[in-house]
Design a protein around this motif. Structure first.
Motif, PDB file in Angstrom:
ATOM      1  N   UNK A 137       2.745   7.045 -24.300  1.00 58.82           N
ATOM      2  CA  UNK A 137       2.952   6.136 -23.179  1.00 58.82           C
ATOM      3  C   UNK A 137       1.659   5.427 -22.807  1.00 58.82           C
ATOM      4  N   UNK A 138       1.799   4.249 -22.260  1.00 62.82           N
ATOM      5  CA  UNK A 138       0.633   3.519 -21.753  1.00 62.82           C
ATOM      6  C   UNK A 138       0.063   4.265 -20.550  1.00 62.82           C
ATOM      7  N   UNK A 139      -1.244   4.369 -20.509  1.00 63.47           N
ATOM      8  CA  UNK A 139      -1.907   5.057 -19.407  1.00 63.47           C
ATOM      9  C   UNK A 139      -1.793   4.209 -18.142  1.00 63.47           C
ATOM     10  N   UNK A 140      -1.339   4.782 -17.031  1.00 65.24           N
ATOM     11  CA  UNK A 140      -1.242   3.997 -15.789  1.00 65.24           C
ATOM     12  C   UNK A 140      -2.618   3.545 -15.293  1.00 65.24           C
ATOM     13  N   UNK A 141      -2.598   2.647 -14.350  1.00 65.76           N
ATOM     14  CA  UNK A 141      -3.827   2.209 -13.692  1.00 65.76           C
ATOM     15  C   UNK A 141      -4.538   3.425 -13.120  1.00 65.76           C
ATOM     16  N   UNK A 142      -5.864   3.434 -13.163  1.00 64.30           N
ATOM     17  CA  UNK A 142      -6.658   4.563 -12.663  1.00 64.30           C
ATOM     18  C   UNK A 142      -6.270   4.894 -11.222  1.00 64.30           C
ATOM     19  N   UNK A 143      -6.237   6.195 -10.884  1.00 65.32           N
ATOM     20  CA  UNK A 143      -5.785   6.609  -9.556  1.00 65.32           C
ATOM     21  C   UNK A 143      -6.514   5.918  -8.406  1.00 65.32           C
ATOM     22  N   UNK A 144      -7.823   5.756  -8.515  1.00 66.24           N
ATOM     23  CA  UNK A 144      -8.571   5.137  -7.416  1.00 66.24           C
ATOM     24  C   UNK A 144      -8.062   3.729  -7.154  1.00 66.24           C
ATOM     25  N   UNK A 145      -7.784   2.982  -8.225  1.00 65.15           N
ATOM     26  CA  UNK A 145      -7.294   1.618  -8.071  1.00 65.15           C
ATOM     27  C   UNK A 145      -5.840   1.614  -7.618  1.00 65.15           C
ATOM     28  N   UNK A 146      -5.039   2.498  -8.204  1.00 65.41           N
ATOM     29  CA  UNK A 146      -3.611   2.539  -7.883  1.00 65.41           C
ATOM     30  C   UNK A 146      -3.380   2.888  -6.425  1.00 65.41           C
ATOM     31  N   UNK A 147      -4.266   3.675  -5.857  1.00 67.00           N
ATOM     32  CA  UNK A 147      -4.051   4.178  -4.500  1.00 67.00           C
ATOM     33  C   UNK A 147      -4.739   3.367  -3.415  1.00 67.00           C
ATOM     34  N   UNK A 148      -5.163   2.152  -3.739  1.00 71.95           N
ATOM     35  CA  UNK A 148      -5.764   1.288  -2.716  1.00 71.95           C
ATOM     36  C   UNK A 148      -4.807   1.070  -1.547  1.00 71.95           C
ATOM     37  N   UNK A 149      -3.514   1.059  -1.843  1.00 72.61           N
ATOM     38  CA  UNK A 149      -2.543   0.812  -0.779  1.00 72.61           C
ATOM     39  C   UNK A 149      -2.625   1.876   0.308  1.00 72.61           C
ATOM     40  N   UNK A 150      -3.038   3.101  -0.056  1.00 67.87           N
ATOM     41  CA  UNK A 150      -3.196   4.145   0.961  1.00 67.87           C
ATOM     42  C   UNK A 150      -4.255   3.743   1.975  1.00 67.87           C
ATOM     43  N   UNK A 151      -5.375   3.224   1.477  1.00 65.79           N
ATOM     44  CA  UNK A 151      -6.454   2.792   2.363  1.00 65.79           C
ATOM     45  C   UNK A 151      -5.992   1.643   3.257  1.00 65.79           C
ATOM     46  N   UNK A 153      -2.882   1.003   4.168  1.00 67.43           N
ATOM     47  CA  UNK A 153      -1.935   1.544   5.148  1.00 67.43           C
ATOM     48  C   UNK A 153      -2.667   2.268   6.269  1.00 67.43           C
ATOM     49  N   UNK A 154      -3.677   3.056   5.909  1.00 69.78           N
ATOM     50  CA  UNK A 154      -4.433   3.792   6.916  1.00 69.78           C
ATOM     51  C   UNK A 154      -5.184   2.847   7.844  1.00 69.78           C
ATOM     52  N   UNK A 155      -5.724   1.777   7.296  1.00 72.68           N
ATOM     53  CA  UNK A 155      -6.429   0.807   8.130  1.00 72.68           C
ATOM     54  C   UNK A 155      -5.494   0.223   9.188  1.00 72.68           C
ATOM     55  N   UNK A 156      -4.272  -0.099   8.787  1.00 78.85           N
ATOM     56  CA  UNK A 156      -3.298  -0.618   9.756  1.00 78.85           C
ATOM     57  C   UNK A 156      -2.993   0.422  10.830  1.00 78.85           C
ATOM     58  N   UNK A 157      -2.835   1.673  10.416  1.00 81.68           N
ATOM     59  CA  UNK A 157      -2.532   2.744  11.370  1.00 81.68           C
ATOM     60  C   UNK A 157      -3.684   2.913  12.360  1.00 81.68           C
ATOM     61  N   UNK A 164       3.623  -0.915  10.705  1.00 77.41           N
ATOM     62  CA  UNK A 164       3.263  -1.775   9.569  1.00 77.41           C
ATOM     63  C   UNK A 164       2.587  -0.964   8.474  1.00 77.41           C
ATOM     64  N   UNK A 165       1.731  -0.007   8.871  1.00 81.66           N
ATOM     65  CA  UNK A 165       1.061   0.834   7.882  1.00 81.66           C
ATOM     66  C   UNK A 165       2.037   1.733   7.147  1.00 81.66           C
ATOM     67  N   UNK A 170       5.417   3.360   2.456  1.00 80.85           N
ATOM     68  CA  UNK A 170       6.735   3.774   1.974  1.00 80.85           C
ATOM     69  C   UNK A 170       7.302   2.770   0.979  1.00 80.85           C
ATOM     70  N   UNK A 171       7.160   1.478   1.268  1.00 80.07           N
ATOM     71  CA  UNK A 171       7.712   0.474   0.350  1.00 80.07           C
ATOM     72  C   UNK A 171       6.951   0.428  -0.967  1.00 80.07           C
ATOM     73  N   UNK A 172       5.660   0.742  -0.946  1.00 83.86           N
ATOM     74  CA  UNK A 172       4.902   0.801  -2.198  1.00 83.86           C
ATOM     75  C   UNK A 172       5.350   1.986  -3.036  1.00 83.86           C
ATOM     76  N   UNK A 173       5.600   3.096  -2.384  1.00 84.83           N
ATOM     77  CA  UNK A 173       5.977   4.328  -3.093  1.00 84.83           C
ATOM     78  C   UNK A 173       7.436   4.310  -3.543  1.00 84.83           C
ATOM     79  N   UNK A 174       8.316   3.777  -2.694  1.00 79.24           N
ATOM     80  CA  UNK A 174       9.755   3.910  -2.949  1.00 79.24           C
ATOM     81  C   UNK A 174      10.459   2.615  -3.318  1.00 79.24           C
ATOM     82  N   UNK A 175       9.848   1.459  -3.031  1.00 75.68           N
ATOM     83  CA  UNK A 175      10.487   0.192  -3.345  1.00 75.68           C
ATOM     84  C   UNK A 175      10.576  -0.695  -2.116  1.00 75.68           C
TER      85      UNK A 175
END
Length: 277
Positions: A137-151, A153-157, A164-165, A170-175
């Motif tokens: 399988x193709x290797x996914x994007x590196x975790x640090x880059x893939x998880x930018x959305x967490x940062x 979301x936290x900034x909004x919170x 909004x956060x 949730x929409x990034x993780x689930x659709x």
């Protein structure tokens, strides 16, 4: 079936657990932004066959965490789960969803003798690139880059834009659109656990290696939502190729929150697996 909240003293903290039923223990571990209430949809059906125990991990509801202490880590949560399992006095069936699936996989690697079986619903977390390459399988994007959305979301919170956060996370993780379609029960639960994103953003666990996964000799069930977005389908495909004793069940018409949106199908797939091990 009557469920109740019980408390276990684990590594110097009281851990709240939703408990119900009798028999062999089946321990259910929630993922991000959730807590023991996430397994609300499993309690009536599964407690007829097992002693269900669904812990709220350290710093999740009913804790009201301010995000300031440094003990919200993958390793701390694994250590807490190991200590909880030790108190149960017999091997358990272990089920984890999303981040909880990665935690349960790490528990199984650390102490396989404490488990009868391992079930992982759309497991998340970090895996070494070699795991995906070994599965072709193709290797996914590196975790640090893939998880930018967490940062983000936290900034909004932190700015007071909690909804909004949470919607971004949730929409990034689930659709797209999943947050707005979610039940009041789920939205209230996620809001109560919003500050746990502080710990997730700061946590950078060692990725799980190919050799460790190939050495896990336990019966494993991989549950995958038919509509779950990447990287979950790729993780399930990779794990199904490298784990020695594994079965896969696709929950039709479901995305990442498959146990909530398709509880009957989810429970049936789990029970069929547990009946066979």
């Amino acid at each position: 079936m009557v469920s109740r909240v019980v408390s276990y003293r684990v590594n110097g903290r009281d851990i709240a657990c939703l408990s119900g039923g009798d028999g062999v223990p089946l321990v259910l571990v929630h993922g991000s932004l959730c807590d023991y209430r996430y397994w609300h949809w499993q309690m009536p059906g599964l407690a007829r066959y097992f002693h269900l125990l669904a812990p709220s991990l350290r710093h999740y509801y009913p804790d009201a965490w301010d995000g300031l202490s440094g003990d919200f880590t993958t390793q701390q949560h694994v250590d807490d789960l190991l200590a909880l399992l030790e108190q149960l006095g017999e091997p358990v069936h272990l089920l984890g969803h999303s981040r909880g699936g990665n935690l349960c996989l790490r528990v199984a690697l650390a102490a396989p003798e404490r488990l009868r079986s391992l079930s992982l619903a759309d497991p998340g977390g970090d895996f070494a690139a070699e795991v995906f390459r070994a599965a072709g399988l193709e290797v996914p994007v590196a975790p640090v880059e893939r998880n930018r959305f967490r940062e983000q979301a936290l900034q909004l919170i932190r700015q007071g834009e909690t909804e909004a956060g949470l919607e971004l996370f949730v929409d990034t993780v689930s659709g797209a659109g999943v947050w707005r379609r979610s039940s009041k029960h789920f939205r209230e639960m996620a809001s109560a656990n919003a500050m746990t994103l502080v710990g997730q953003v700061a946590d950078h666990p060692e990725p799980l290696s190919l050799s460790a996964l190939r050495g896990l000799h336990l019966p494993v069930l991989l549950l995958s939502g038919e509509l779950s977005p990447e990287p979950f389908p790729r993780i399930v495909s990779a794990l199904s190729a490298v784990l020695p004793d594994v079965r896969v069940s696709i929950i039709k018409g479901a995305s990442h929150g498959m146990n909530a949106t398709r509880p009957a199908a989810f429970n049936r797939a789990l029970l069929e697996f547990l009946d066979a091990v």
